[in-house]
Design an enzyme around this catalytic site. Structure first.
Site, PDB file in Angstrom:
ATOM      1  N   GLY B  53       0.929  -1.347   0.018  1.00 57.28           N
ATOM      2  CA  GLY B  53      -0.141  -0.378   0.323  1.00 57.28           C
ATOM      3  C   GLY B  53       0.405   1.238  -0.005  1.00 57.28           C
ATOM      4  O   GLY B  53       1.793   1.678   0.631  1.00 57.28           O
ATOM      5  N   SER B  54       0.682   2.130  -0.509  1.00 60.61           N
ATOM      6  CA  SER B  54       1.024   3.755  -0.564  1.00 60.61           C
ATOM      7  C   SER B  54       0.604   4.534   1.138  1.00 60.61           C
ATOM      8  O   SER B  54      -0.017   3.491   1.487  1.00 60.61           O
ATOM      9  CB  SER B  54       0.526   4.499  -2.244  1.00 60.61           C
ATOM     10  OG  SER B  54       1.378   4.028  -3.249  1.00 60.61           O
ATOM     11  N   GLY B  55       1.694   5.664   1.387  1.00 60.17           N
ATOM     12  CA  GLY B  55       1.535   5.894   2.370  1.00 60.17           C
ATOM     13  C   GLY B  55       2.232   6.045   2.930  1.00 60.17           C
ATOM     14  O   GLY B  55       2.683   6.298   4.487  1.00 60.17           O
ATOM     15  N   HIS B  56       3.196   4.751   2.989  1.00 64.84           N
ATOM     16  CA  HIS B  56       4.325   4.748   4.062  1.00 64.84           C
ATOM     17  C   HIS B  56       5.945   4.719   3.546  1.00 64.84           C
ATOM     18  O   HIS B  56       6.883   5.196   3.181  1.00 64.84           O
ATOM     19  CB  HIS B  56       4.505   3.444   4.071  1.00 64.84           C
ATOM     20  CG  HIS B  56       3.934   2.527   4.040  1.00 64.84           C
ATOM     21  ND1 HIS B  56       3.012   2.384   5.227  1.00 64.84           N
ATOM     22  CD2 HIS B  56       2.821   1.244   3.751  1.00 64.84           C
ATOM     23  CE1 HIS B  56       1.690   1.927   5.855  1.00 64.84           C
ATOM     24  NE2 HIS B  56       1.594   0.912   4.683  1.00 64.84           N
ATOM     25  N   LYS B 104       5.992  -7.285   2.749  1.00 63.46           N
ATOM     26  CA  LYS B 104       5.654  -7.094   4.332  1.00 63.46           C
ATOM     27  C   LYS B 104       4.579  -8.227   4.899  1.00 63.46           C
ATOM     28  O   LYS B 104       3.389  -8.035   4.422  1.00 63.46           O
ATOM     29  CB  LYS B 104       5.628  -5.659   4.583  1.00 63.46           C
ATOM     30  CG  LYS B 104       6.215  -4.534   3.985  1.00 63.46           C
ATOM     31  CD  LYS B 104       6.181  -3.239   4.717  1.00 63.46           C
ATOM     32  CE  LYS B 104       4.387  -2.621   3.602  1.00 63.46           C
ATOM     33  NZ  LYS B 104       4.636  -2.514   2.626  1.00 63.46           N
ATOM     34  N   ASP B 109      -1.431  -8.041   1.021  1.00 62.73           N
ATOM     35  CA  ASP B 109      -0.515  -7.710   0.152  1.00 62.73           C
ATOM     36  C   ASP B 109       0.252  -9.579   0.519  1.00 62.73           C
ATOM     37  O   ASP B 109       0.459  -9.952  -1.188  1.00 62.73           O
ATOM     38  CB  ASP B 109       0.818  -7.684   1.033  1.00 62.73           C
ATOM     39  CG  ASP B 109       0.580  -5.606   0.822  1.00 62.73           C
ATOM     40  OD1 ASP B 109       0.130  -5.530   0.033  1.00 62.73           O
ATOM     41  OD2 ASP B 109       0.439  -5.583   2.753  1.00 62.73           O
ATOM     42  N   HIS B 215      -0.215   1.205   9.807  1.00 61.84           N
ATOM     43  CA  HIS B 215      -1.715   2.119   9.317  1.00 61.84           C
ATOM     44  C   HIS B 215      -2.356   2.125  10.416  1.00 61.84           C
ATOM     45  O   HIS B 215      -3.804   2.858  10.380  1.00 61.84           O
ATOM     46  CB  HIS B 215      -2.195   0.596   8.210  1.00 61.84           C
ATOM     47  CG  HIS B 215      -1.540   0.008   7.797  1.00 61.84           C
ATOM     48  ND1 HIS B 215      -1.127  -1.371   8.202  1.00 61.84           N
ATOM     49  CD2 HIS B 215      -1.271   0.136   6.054  1.00 61.84           C
ATOM     50  CE1 HIS B 215      -0.314  -1.891   6.679  1.00 61.84           C
ATOM     51  NE2 HIS B 215      -0.503  -1.145   5.691  1.00 61.84           N
TER      52      HIS B 215
END
Lengths: 327, 327
Positions: B53-56, B104, B109, B215
């Site tokens: 996921g994006s945001g990391h 991860k 994922d 998250h």
């Protein structure tokens, strides 16, 4: 206020110790008076010393190393360093061709660096950076403020000094880079100074501060938040009005986060600013995106544009090895 | 919610475009399906593909380049990428000795990377990273989560792949690094997912979430904020209990910010953690401090410890040229 700190008065000293631990190949610290300096000294060239209040990390301590600064003097958070810090750093890093002090134009910093310069019995001079086009005179400043463009000035002068330029050549170059560099920023939230423990300014849940300074000081006006497209246009307009560049000019675009804005947003701003600059007829050939000149955890960003020529492009591209800028 | 964005659904695509503009010497982008890959391909070695996921950010797109990842597949914010992104990236970067996918350990994922692996008619395998010692099973995970230690795994495997290691050698090495790596984090504020527009969790003005996930998912417990000294001790205790290292062992210390915590605090935590690890009889010989595995603008930090030997130290020290890790 929630922060991951111990006593606020110990924060700067202990944080510097943590920085130098992590980069002991590059950096050394002098504890009293406090300054950070590069380990691998190189002789027969001008030396560059910068500094200012803490809370803007990685500026300036993160830019000490080959190809950039020789030393940085951190004050307490948002407080100028003392003249003895600056004078001691200058004496340590002097490399035979004078010491140039790079100072963001804020009243406290100007005074303290000038006193240090007057104290020193060596060739030294002060270069003021005043790239912020938001306001003429402000809370802590006579004239325009020095903000994220300072990194650009320091990088290019660092490359020149590394190649053997003396104090006066560095100063002339720095003045030239400063004159062709302009910045403007916007804040969505306030920072919180640890010693104060409350937000520096109040801002509503739907508001942004346009032209904010890097200590959370007021800018031009407060308004409702806008889309990223409109925010970039709002920031670029006064920057381009200031620089008055002819079509086809090559430019460096620096999108800087103030600390609390995530990289996903900064990269979005970079895409938008690049496209808008192209629409203005300019040719973006160099980029720097990240949280470089911060205001603690303040959310927001600034856009800096530097007009390039072949010499400045080569100075930007020259190798640099510091904790936070390395290529 | 205040963010510097346009429409939330366009954020990931446009942000990736901005990243690749700023690093076009290193990176290229494939728009549909979306992935980022390194420009200078090198043949006859295993290739490494990661994503999530994006945001990391900067994880994982900021670690694509020589000496680290060959490609990264960004999903929407906090959402796994799709199998077609991963399969297309693997086909693009395959360099003759198989493709290893670094994942991860989060349910979405794991599923999506496994489907991609099954789709591909080439030698490929999945390596799960599960360094987070906070909780066994959690909101999105069976077993331990994969967090900031993923960067360490990716760096060391990237060095091995650059030197010619094949898929199976990379996987064995990655499993070994994962087994000697442990992390735990604490959050002071929540992140805000752009599509959701409200904080992921509520947290009081004097509280912190101990063992938080990346998250914003719950960790071990909620408690009153502590000093930095006590916070570091609270995080290191389960990390060291997990690793069970003998006295004198060399370790890598990675202090990671979750996005909203300024560098001045992260360097303070680094000083404290280094001293506490020394007091536990360990010898910190490598450091990495910064906002590397983030949760958008969440305030907080994690501490990762990796036990080193001569081989792992050399892999860590090997040259790396990516947007956010470079030496």
């Amino acid at each position: 206020m929630k922060k991951l700190i111990n006593a606020p008065q110990d924060l700067v000293r202990d944080s510097i110790a943590g920085l130098v631990l992590a980069h002991q190949d590059l950096l050394a610290v002098n504890d009293a008076p406090l300054y950070v300096y590069r380990k691998q000294a190189k002789q027969n060239r001008g030396a560059l010393v910068s500094g200012g209040g803490s809370g803007h990390e990685p500026l300036h301590t993160g830019y000490v190393g080959p190809g950039m600064l020789d030393a940085a003097c951190p004050g307490q958070v948002f407080t100028a360093p003392t003249p003895d810090q600056i004078a001691a750093a200058a004496q340590r890093v002097h490399a035979g061709k004078g010491v140039l002090m790079i100072v963001k134009n804020f009243g406290g910093d100007c005074a303290t660096f000038q006193v240090a310069s007057d104290m020193l019995e060596m060739d030294c001079a002060v270069l003021l950076v005043n790239d912020d086009v938001a306001v003429e005179n402000s809370t802590h400043t006579t004239g325009r403020r020095g903000v994220a463009g300072t990194l650009v000035v320091e990088k290019m002068m660092g490359a020149a000094a590394e190649a053997g330029a003396d104090l006066y050549e560095c100063k002339a170059l720095g003045a030239r880079v400063n004159a062709c560099t302009a910045s403007m920023g916007v804040a969505l939230t306030s920072c919180v100074v640890p010693e104060a423990a409350y937000p520096t300014f109040d801002i509503g849940p739907g508001e942004m501060e346009v032209g904010v300074g890097i200590h959370g000081e007021p800018g031009r006006y407060r308004r409702a938040v806008m889309s990223a497209d409109d925010t970039v246009a709002l920031l670029l307009e006064p920057v381009l009005n200031d620089l008055k560049l002819s079509a086809g000019r090559h430019v460096l675009l620096h999108v800087n986060g103030f600390g609390g804005t995530p990289l996903i947003e900064l990269h979005l701003l970079n895409k938008i600013a690049t496209h808008q600059l192209h629409a203005h007829g300019l040719n973006v050939t160099r980029w720097l995106v990240g949280n470089h000149t911060t205001s603690l955890e303040m959310a927001g960003a600034s856009i800096t544009v530097t007009a390039l020529d072949d010499e400045l492009t080569a100075l930007w591209d020259a190798p640099v090895t510091t904790p936070s800028l390395r290529w």
